[in-house]
Design an enzyme around this catalytic site. Sequence first.
Site, PDB file in Angstrom:
ATOM      1  N   LYS A 190      48.300 -13.567  45.217  1.00 46.32           N
ATOM      2  CA  LYS A 190      49.575 -13.751  44.505  1.00 46.32           C
ATOM      3  C   LYS A 190      49.868 -15.237  44.425  1.00 46.32           C
ATOM      4  CE  LYS A 190      52.833 -11.047  42.784  1.00 46.32           C
ATOM      5  NZ  LYS A 190      52.619  -9.694  42.257  1.00 46.32           N
ATOM      6  N   ASN A 236      60.739  -3.894  30.142  1.00 43.28           N
ATOM      7  CA  ASN A 236      59.428  -3.471  29.665  1.00 43.28           C
ATOM      8  C   ASN A 236      59.031  -2.133  30.299  1.00 43.28           C
ATOM      9  OD1 ASN A 236      56.855  -3.631  28.499  1.00 43.28           O
ATOM     10  ND2 ASN A 236      56.042  -4.605  30.332  1.00 43.28           N
ATOM     11  N   GLY A 248      67.070  -0.168  34.964  1.00 39.87           N
ATOM     12  CA  GLY A 248      66.185  -1.201  34.402  1.00 39.87           C
ATOM     13  C   GLY A 248      65.635  -0.756  33.070  1.00 39.87           C
TER      14      GLY A 248
HETATM   15  P1  NAD Z   1      61.738  -6.850  32.707  1.00 40.52           P
HETATM   16  O1  NAD Z   1      62.269  -8.198  33.015  1.00 40.52           O
HETATM   17  O2  NAD Z   1      61.183  -6.549  31.354  1.00 40.52           O
HETATM   18  O3  NAD Z   1      62.874  -5.742  32.969  1.00 40.52           O
HETATM   19  C1  NAD Z   1      63.709  -5.727  34.072  1.00 40.52           C
HETATM   20  C2  NAD Z   1      64.966  -4.987  33.674  1.00 40.52           C
HETATM   21  O4  NAD Z   1      65.784  -4.811  34.835  1.00 40.52           O
HETATM   22  C3  NAD Z   1      65.831  -5.707  32.651  1.00 40.52           C
HETATM   23  O5  NAD Z   1      66.234  -4.777  31.664  1.00 40.52           O
HETATM   24  C4  NAD Z   1      67.033  -6.174  33.448  1.00 40.52           C
HETATM   25  O6  NAD Z   1      68.209  -6.263  32.649  1.00 40.52           O
HETATM   26  C5  NAD Z   1      67.135  -5.066  34.470  1.00 40.52           C
HETATM   27  N1  NAD Z   1      67.910  -5.393  35.660  1.00 40.52           N
HETATM   28  C6  NAD Z   1      67.891  -6.509  36.420  1.00 40.52           C
HETATM   29  N2  NAD Z   1      68.763  -6.384  37.435  1.00 40.52           N
HETATM   30  C7  NAD Z   1      69.330  -5.164  37.316  1.00 40.52           C
HETATM   31  C8  NAD Z   1      70.307  -4.430  38.062  1.00 40.52           C
HETATM   32  N3  NAD Z   1      70.870  -4.931  39.159  1.00 40.52           N
HETATM   33  N4  NAD Z   1      70.634  -3.175  37.653  1.00 40.52           N
HETATM   34  C9  NAD Z   1      70.070  -2.651  36.556  1.00 40.52           C
HETATM   35  N5  NAD Z   1      69.145  -3.282  35.826  1.00 40.52           N
HETATM   36  C10 NAD Z   1      68.788  -4.525  36.197  1.00 40.52           C
HETATM   37  O7  NAD Z   1      60.644  -6.572  33.849  1.00 40.52           O
HETATM   38  P2  NAD Z   1      59.523  -5.434  33.874  1.00 40.52           P
HETATM   39  O8  NAD Z   1      58.218  -6.026  33.478  1.00 40.52           O
HETATM   40  O9  NAD Z   1      60.023  -4.225  33.181  1.00 40.52           O
HETATM   41  O10 NAD Z   1      59.421  -5.162  35.443  1.00 40.52           O
HETATM   42  C11 NAD Z   1      60.393  -4.369  36.113  1.00 40.52           C
HETATM   43  C12 NAD Z   1      59.970  -4.197  37.560  1.00 40.52           C
HETATM   44  O11 NAD Z   1      58.687  -3.575  37.608  1.00 40.52           O
HETATM   45  C13 NAD Z   1      59.831  -5.504  38.327  1.00 40.52           C
HETATM   46  O12 NAD Z   1      60.256  -5.274  39.645  1.00 40.52           O
HETATM   47  C14 NAD Z   1      58.331  -5.770  38.309  1.00 40.52           C
HETATM   48  O13 NAD Z   1      57.916  -6.541  39.426  1.00 40.52           O
HETATM   49  C15 NAD Z   1      57.803  -4.349  38.403  1.00 40.52           C
HETATM   50  N6  NAD Z   1      56.426  -4.212  37.916  1.00 40.52           N
HETATM   51  C16 NAD Z   1      56.137  -4.520  36.620  1.00 40.52           C
HETATM   52  C17 NAD Z   1      54.839  -4.359  36.171  1.00 40.52           C
HETATM   53  C18 NAD Z   1      54.507  -4.634  34.725  1.00 40.52           C
HETATM   54  O14 NAD Z   1      53.422  -4.215  34.296  1.00 40.52           O
HETATM   55  N7  NAD Z   1      55.388  -5.266  33.965  1.00 40.52           N
HETATM   56  C19 NAD Z   1      53.833  -3.905  37.025  1.00 40.52           C
HETATM   57  C20 NAD Z   1      54.158  -3.593  38.353  1.00 40.52           C
HETATM   58  C21 NAD Z   1      55.475  -3.745  38.780  1.00 40.52           C
END
Ligand code: NAD
Length: 418
Positions: free
Chosen positions: A107, A222, A219
């Site tokens: 990481k 994505n 959330g």
């Molecule tokens: P993103 O930034 O596209 O989406 C995050 C969402 O969470 C946003 O809509 C934001 O408004 C919302 N959010 C933030 N704080 C919040 C709260 N307190 N209450 C409600 N909603 C809230 O990110 P992402 O890529 O969708 O990733 C989301 C999570 O999944 C992260 O924790 C990331 O580490 C994890 N993750 C993502 C991937 C990936 O492929 N993108 C893979 C493994 C894990």
Amino acid sequence: MKEVNPASRIALSSAVRTAVDILGFDKTLVEKLNFPDHLYEDRLEIKLDNGKNLKLPAWRAQYSNIRGPYKGGIRFHKDVSAEEVALLSALMAFKTALVNIPMGGGKGGVKVNAKNLSDSERERVARAYIRSFHEILGSKVDIPAPDISTDAQTMAWMMDEYSNIVGYVEPGVVSGKPQSLFGSRGRNNATSRGGKLVLDKLVTHLNIKKIPLTVAIQGAGNVGGWLAKLLDDDNKYKIVAISDSNGAIYNAKGLDVGDVLKYKRETGSVEYFEYAQTLTYSEMLELPVDVLVLAAIENQINDDNADNIRAKIILELANHPVTSRADAILDEKHITVIPDILANAGGVVVSYFEWVQNNTGFYWNENEVATNLERLMNEAVTQVLRSATEHDVNLRVASYIVALQRLKKAWELRGVIH
Ligand code: NAD
């Protein structure tokens, strides 16, 4: 860039420690789990658009390459620290072992307030990171990916910088690239697709016959947005609540997911969507739904609210959205938690497929990606469910048992431990 000694042991969770106890690891092995193989740091020098210079602390932690090259994202965030990247590199090694892909765990991070960066500043940070750390990266060595505030474009810049330094095009040095620049088909929704496969399999395993199952999703980014679409397309599920960082909405009759996401694209948030009631964050998390999906940020279910959670199943798409203490409370309440290292592993699985395609130079169609993802995720869930029954533990401990067994076996076979 220089190698540094980690200032402290990795703060492994109580679930990892329980798995270690059940597996009867000896002292040498437990000691091995506490530290990454390597921790590198540097200070990146960046010129801002206003001409000022900025020095940014940056790290790369390499936890283990015993099962393959180090693998894991690079985040740009104001709170990144050496301890955080070391812990996350361990979780990546456990995740890659759990889904049985030939990769290890790493990481990286840059301590920067990413929200304040313009696109050109973000590009300069990405390129500077590669100039600092390129000697310890490479498609056979350590393969970064996107993480918080880094995306496909960031990976394209990183691949370009690395290729310029080594003097040949090296697509496999990072994953999560744009599809038009050596990326894989199916990467954009891989995490959500993997999460749905795991959820479907668990619903079958628990013999839940109710249709539709009500779902609340924290959330709408994505991962949460894609999952909402995938569940909405399946009549076994009904999405009744969705939230983002501005607010939460609820409709007991079911939300029109397409309309909600369109509204979010147009207005920037799901809040005030016309055909729903507005909820507070805690009201949304505490809804009596069948499935609560956590797809936002870490520590969302904690000491303060764990007791009030009424969902039957929690799907952790975010990393570490439930604290260790909350986990114990949910256990007592017989709530089934599908842990992050299993639930969101679809992303790293398709990153692995991208690396395979980059290294062979032959690109798969959508169907090949989906079929192989399904196979690997199904195998992982089957093994976790078997381990949970065999050891009478929850799915989190069972996932760590499967992962740690694989790491132990590799350490033994390579003669690192006897
Ligand atoms: P993103 O930034 O596209 O989406 C995050 C969402 O969470 C946003 O809509 C934001 O408004 C919302 N959010 C933030 N704080 C919040 C709260 N307190 N209450 C409600 N909603 C809230 O990110 P992402 O890529 O969708 O990733 C989301 C999570 O999944 C992260 O924790 C990331 O580490 C994890 N993750 C993502 C991937 C990936 O492929 N993108 C893979 C493994 C894990």
